[in-house]
Each structure stands twice: as structure tokens, then as C-alpha cells.
Write a protein that holds these residues in place. Sequence first.
Motif, mmCIF file in Angstrom:
data_model
loop_
_atom_site.group_PDB
_atom_site.id
_atom_site.type_symbol
_atom_site.label_atom_id
_atom_site.label_comp_id
_atom_site.label_asym_id
_atom_site.label_seq_id
_atom_site.Cartn_x
_atom_site.Cartn_y
_atom_site.Cartn_z
ATOM 1 N N ASP A 283 -36.034 28.232 -22.323
ATOM 2 C CA ASP A 283 -34.713 28.676 -22.754
ATOM 3 C C ASP A 283 -34.806 29.956 -23.586
ATOM 4 O OD1 ASP A 283 -31.754 28.138 -23.192
ATOM 5 O OD2 ASP A 283 -32.474 28.076 -25.274
ATOM 6 N N MET A 284 -35.740 29.993 -24.526
ATOM 7 C CA MET A 284 -35.908 31.179 -25.382
ATOM 8 C C MET A 284 -36.362 32.390 -24.570
ATOM 9 S SD MET A 284 -37.452 29.692 -28.949
ATOM 10 C CE MET A 284 -38.569 28.489 -28.254
ATOM 11 N N LEU A 285 -37.301 32.182 -23.660
ATOM 12 C CA LEU A 285 -37.778 33.288 -22.824
ATOM 13 C C LEU A 285 -36.662 33.818 -21.931
ATOM 14 C CD1 LEU A 285 -41.353 32.132 -21.762
ATOM 15 C CD2 LEU A 285 -40.766 34.150 -23.106
ATOM 16 N N HIS A 286 -35.896 32.914 -21.357
ATOM 17 C CA HIS A 286 -34.797 33.340 -20.484
ATOM 18 C C HIS A 286 -33.811 34.210 -21.254
ATOM 19 C CE1 HIS A 286 -31.115 32.834 -17.985
ATOM 20 N NE2 HIS A 286 -32.000 33.056 -17.044
ATOM 21 N N LYS A 287 -33.446 33.781 -22.463
ATOM 22 C CA LYS A 287 -32.525 34.571 -23.289
ATOM 23 C C LYS A 287 -33.127 35.931 -23.631
ATOM 24 C CE LYS A 287 -30.112 30.671 -25.322
ATOM 25 N NZ LYS A 287 -29.994 29.792 -26.480
#
Length: 158
Positions: A45-49
Motif C-alpha cells: 500500500d505504501m509503495l503504491h502510494k
Amino acid sequence: MLKDSPTESRFVSRISISLPEKLLVELDSMVGDRGFQSRSQAIIDMLHKSLMEHRREFGQDVMVGTITLYYKNAVPGLQKKIADLQAVHIDEVISSLHIHLANNETMEVILVQGPASKLQDIADEMITCRGVISGKMQLIAALIPPLHPLPEKSSKKG
């Protein structure tokens, strides 16, 4: 090639990262607080953002998103200025919704689609209007399908 959604990939690659103990404790706390099923899900989730932010800042990809504005109604001409900016950028502005809040304030959410840098320029124009208290643009790497394609123009005169 990066996928637009981490759940779209049928293949998973494993990587290993090293974290300071304090960061690992904070990660585990966040995983629990937000209800992620695993550290991997939280990190995805953090990488995608972060990757979406990178694409927004440095890419010319066509993206879809929202511009959210919070402003004072009492500022003369502000609502007209925001409406006029939406009309000027009719190719990128899909729709908007506003709600009147207490204390003569408004929140407006504008749905946009287009090249990321163009959308950032539009957001900056709106956010910097006198009377806007705060504003933010949020983009994702997705597209809205055409709602109703325009008929092709015929070159025949008849």
C-alpha cells in the motif's frame, strides 16, 4: 513494468529489506491499527502510494483523481472564479460536487482526468485562489471510460 494495482498481478516476487528496530515496531503498530493482514500488504500500500506520487510529479501519464478545496463563501467572486476555472479546463474536469459547511465555508470536490502535470497546474490555479483555506489533489493511475463517444464527423456534404 509496474501494474496500476498491486492486486492485479498474478505473479509475486519476494524481496528482503532491512529495517531499524524502531521502524519495524512502528510498522507493526500501523499494520495492527489499520487492519492490514500482513506487513507485506501494508508495504505494498505504501509503495503504491509513493509510486503514484512519483508518476504524478514526474510523468505525463493520463490519470484520474480529485481536487478537494475548502474555502470561505464570503470571499467575493471566489465561487465564480472556481466555476470559471472548471469551464476553462472542461476537457479535464469531469464533474464537481460541493457541500456548504458551518461558518459560511464550503468543501468542493472536483473529479478530473488528464495528463498529471496538466492536472497539477489546474489544481494549483484553484488552490491558490484568494479565499481557499486549503486544497489537495489526489491522483490514481486509472482512467474513466468514455461516457458517450461523440459521433464521427462526416466529410461528405450533402
